[in-house]
Design an enzyme around this catalytic site. Sequence first.
Site: not given
Length: 547
Positions: A200, A202, A207, A444, A446, A451
Amino acid sequence: MIDGHKPRSNGEDSPLTRPLSARPICRWGKEWAQRRAALAALLALLLAGCALPPLEGRHVSTAIQPAEARATPLGDALAPPKAAHPGQTGVYLLSDPAMTFAAWTHLARTAQRSLDLQYYIWYADRSGTLLLRELLDAANRGVRVRLLLDDQGTRQLDTQLAALHAHPNIAVRLFNPFMARDARWLGFLTDFDRANRRMHNKVIIADNQALISGGRNIGDSYFGATEGFLFSDLDILAVGSVVDEVSLGFDRYWQSDSAYPVHRILPVPDEPTVNRVRETLDFEADAIALDPHAGELMVAVRENYVIGQLLNGELSLEWAPTRLVIDPPTKGLGEHDPNDLLTLSLRDQLRPPLHSIDIISSFFVPTPTLTEDLATLARRGVRVRVLTNSLDATDMAPAHTGYARYRKPLLEAGVELYEMRRVAEEDPRPEGAGPFGSPATTLHAKAVVIDDRQVFIGSYNVDPRSVLLNTELGFVIDSPDLARAISHTFEMHVPTSAYRLVLEDGEIRWIERTDDGLTRHTREPGAGAIKRGMTWFFSLMPIEWLL
């Protein structure tokens, strides 16, 4: 004579006196045995057809060396700010989808030595085609491209991937691939444990100097070039110390026992086919660039706002201590040490909340353990806010089932629950809408904010699948400014983009805020009878560990 009847004179025994081995049921038994043997042979053939090839002899490659990376335009431009912030990472938040697409495009165009990419889904749509062409262009100018894709998300790309892999500067590998390309369900049937474990992660790394990572896959829904849902998402552009860690993590996945060179999975195309596919990719990308639906993306690319300013030293980066949290690639085969999981690293890296915790997760399946943990925090006076998708907005109804059963105990403990509304496409875009609210949106992103001082951003959803099955990647950033920016978005935009859940007489109510005031819904708002029926059906099944 028996009972007055003569014995049969035709040489046949009576059905009752015929030996058991000679009865018709025996002939049926023999036929069934033959059928079982044929079925077993067919199953063996299927298993053989789904068997993966050996990995011996794979080419070994690693991220480019620091000296080589420093000699690139990115390395040259980033040397002064990196020297001024030793041991830290410069972070820039990418919430706007078109801007993220443009940043991705120009990061690929800026690369001079290497591009390393790792993605869960790569669609063969407008943005997917445009970005594949960017990889081909990079390879044509001498950049080494390593592309690692989870094979669950490569549908309709076999021809393009095989042609790209034939380029001398491009290597494509598939993570936990399927041999039966047009019947991938066979992979789940014959090797469920492996097929059910997906990569999962991404990230794109240019470079070994700069990266873009977070929640976005590659596709129109993630970059805003669509007439359907737009996945409201969150990525970061990062430079500095954490990039070397991510490159090392990429190398481990690249050499893992789940990463198969694409030519061992797909037929190797001949040279005329390779040339035709590449020419078609060029033609389609040129046509898409003129498509009105890609207009916003093309405008963003022409402006080159983010990477252009990065190279000129004008981009306002947030420099902060940043730590990579990543699952080991062995999780893809279920051969990992549980102590190495991202979940445990995240627990160790995030500070215990003293005042507040905001959780943004497209799929939120807290399980009894996390439900009790969040309830305990709320009872202690910590403000706990959770933003996830409503049933109408989610693109995964079974996951909503795993969340719905925990809503009441969370609300009873004082946890604040918000569910993203599905905003109709014709609705106007809210002025200044942040990363959690836009037209035709399903959440979508996450992220976790502790705090108003610490942030997690990555691919990790708060659900058992992310914990137990999928590999994930993310970043823990000690930045009050970044934390406050995300919390400010929660304060300003979530109330108008999401339902607030409350308990009234022990029943859940969804409060919707509009320009006309507040509306109370007594059942899952916006969801039709079929979708509600599906969630009820899935709630009867013991599948929480899969969600």
